[in-house]
Design a protein around this motif. Structure first.
Motif, mmCIF file in Angstrom:
data_model
loop_
_atom_site.group_PDB
_atom_site.id
_atom_site.type_symbol
_atom_site.label_atom_id
_atom_site.label_comp_id
_atom_site.label_asym_id
_atom_site.label_seq_id
_atom_site.Cartn_x
_atom_site.Cartn_y
_atom_site.Cartn_z
ATOM 1 N N LEU A 13 0.848 -1.187 0.000
ATOM 2 C CA LEU A 13 0.000 0.000 0.000
ATOM 3 C C LEU A 13 0.887 1.242 0.000
ATOM 4 N N LEU A 14 0.923 1.931 -1.120
ATOM 5 C CA LEU A 14 1.718 3.153 -1.250
ATOM 6 C C LEU A 14 0.787 4.350 -1.302
ATOM 7 N N ALA A 49 15.116 -8.549 -2.188
ATOM 8 C CA ALA A 49 15.725 -9.788 -1.698
ATOM 9 C C ALA A 49 14.737 -10.590 -0.862
ATOM 10 N N THR A 50 13.986 -9.915 -0.011
ATOM 11 C CA THR A 50 12.979 -10.594 0.819
ATOM 12 C C THR A 50 11.957 -11.297 -0.060
ATOM 13 N N LEU A 51 11.476 -10.607 -1.086
ATOM 14 C CA LEU A 51 10.497 -11.196 -2.010
ATOM 15 C C LEU A 51 11.085 -12.400 -2.745
ATOM 16 N N ALA A 52 12.296 -12.251 -3.248
ATOM 17 C CA ALA A 52 12.937 -13.335 -3.997
ATOM 18 C C ALA A 52 13.178 -14.547 -3.107
ATOM 19 N N ASP A 53 13.661 -14.307 -1.892
ATOM 20 C CA ASP A 53 13.933 -15.411 -0.965
ATOM 21 C C ASP A 53 12.663 -16.174 -0.611
ATOM 22 N N ALA A 54 11.536 -15.448 -0.516
ATOM 23 C CA ALA A 54 10.269 -16.073 -0.134
ATOM 24 C C ALA A 54 9.507 -16.630 -1.335
ATOM 25 N N GLY A 55 9.909 -16.231 -2.555
ATOM 26 C CA GLY A 55 9.188 -16.671 -3.742
ATOM 27 C C GLY A 55 7.801 -16.060 -3.838
ATOM 28 N N VAL A 56 7.674 -14.846 -3.325
ATOM 29 C CA VAL A 56 6.394 -14.142 -3.290
ATOM 30 C C VAL A 56 6.472 -12.951 -4.241
ATOM 31 N N GLY A 57 5.413 -12.727 -5.023
ATOM 32 C CA GLY A 57 5.353 -11.589 -5.921
ATOM 33 C C GLY A 57 4.848 -10.349 -5.209
ATOM 34 N N ILE A 58 4.731 -9.260 -5.951
ATOM 35 C CA ILE A 58 4.273 -8.004 -5.364
ATOM 36 C C ILE A 58 3.427 -7.231 -6.366
ATOM 37 N N VAL A 59 2.410 -6.561 -5.855
ATOM 38 C CA VAL A 59 1.673 -5.554 -6.601
ATOM 39 C C VAL A 59 1.696 -4.298 -5.755
ATOM 40 N N VAL A 60 1.537 -3.169 -6.395
ATOM 41 C CA VAL A 60 1.574 -1.892 -5.685
ATOM 42 C C VAL A 60 0.202 -1.257 -5.769
ATOM 43 N N ARG A 115 5.226 -13.751 -11.223
ATOM 44 C CA ARG A 115 4.742 -13.632 -9.858
ATOM 45 C C ARG A 115 4.592 -12.164 -9.470
ATOM 46 N N SER A 116 4.460 -11.286 -10.419
ATOM 47 C CA SER A 116 4.355 -9.871 -10.091
ATOM 48 C C SER A 116 3.298 -9.208 -10.929
ATOM 49 N N GLY A 117 2.951 -8.005 -10.556
ATOM 50 C CA GLY A 117 1.971 -7.242 -11.306
ATOM 51 C C GLY A 117 1.973 -5.823 -10.805
ATOM 52 N N CYS A 118 1.137 -5.015 -11.370
ATOM 53 C CA CYS A 118 1.026 -3.625 -10.937
ATOM 54 C C CYS A 118 -0.447 -3.250 -10.936
ATOM 55 N N ALA A 119 -0.948 -2.855 -9.803
ATOM 56 C CA ALA A 119 -2.359 -2.468 -9.701
ATOM 57 C C ALA A 119 -2.468 -0.993 -10.022
ATOM 58 N N GLY A 120 -1.983 -0.611 -11.158
ATOM 59 C CA GLY A 120 -1.991 0.788 -11.553
ATOM 60 C C GLY A 120 -1.933 0.928 -13.059
ATOM 61 N N PRO A 121 -1.705 2.118 -13.532
ATOM 62 C CA PRO A 121 -1.823 2.372 -14.963
ATOM 63 C C PRO A 121 -0.650 1.926 -15.806
#
Length: 123
Positions: A49-50, A68-79, A116-122
């Protein structure tokens, strides 16, 4: 038509939903702990949440460690971009300002493993 309350309704209707589920990391939450928990609970991504004043500045010096935290956990991110920003505004100057200020690859965002990633924006 199948009822949305029926847990088998998708299968009965021949619908195959392959959804990635995630969890939001809000202000004041520990990013590392939230990512670890998300991985333990088999979530595909965390939503960062930004929103609020200086949101990007709050993470600017932590981007490498967050990657690094994301890569180590194998978790993606959206903003999640600020709630007040409207990238679909019918007013061209507003829309261009929101899109231009949005954190997007490669300069203003975090990156996660491919697929494993995406962007909840334009962007």
């Amino acid at each position: 038509m199948a009822s949305t309350n029926d847990s088998d309704s998708g299968a009965e209707a021949g619908i195959d939903l392959d959804l990635d589920l995630g969890v939001t990391v809000g202000p004041g939450m520990s990013f590392d702990e939230a990512v670890g928990w998300a991985a333990d609970e088999a979530f595909a991504f965390v939503e960062l949440l930004l929103d609020g004043p200086y949101a990007r500045e709050r993470i600017a010096d932590r981007r490498d460690s967050m990657r690094a935290t994301l890569a180590d956990a194998g978790v993606g991110i959206v903003v999640h971009l600020p709630f007040a920003a409207d990238p679909g505004s019918p007013f061209v100057p507003v829309r261009e300002g929101v899109v231009g200020a949005a954190p997007g690859p490669p300069d203003g965002s975090l990156s996660a493993p491919a697929g494993r990633s995406g962007c909840a924006g334009p962007r």
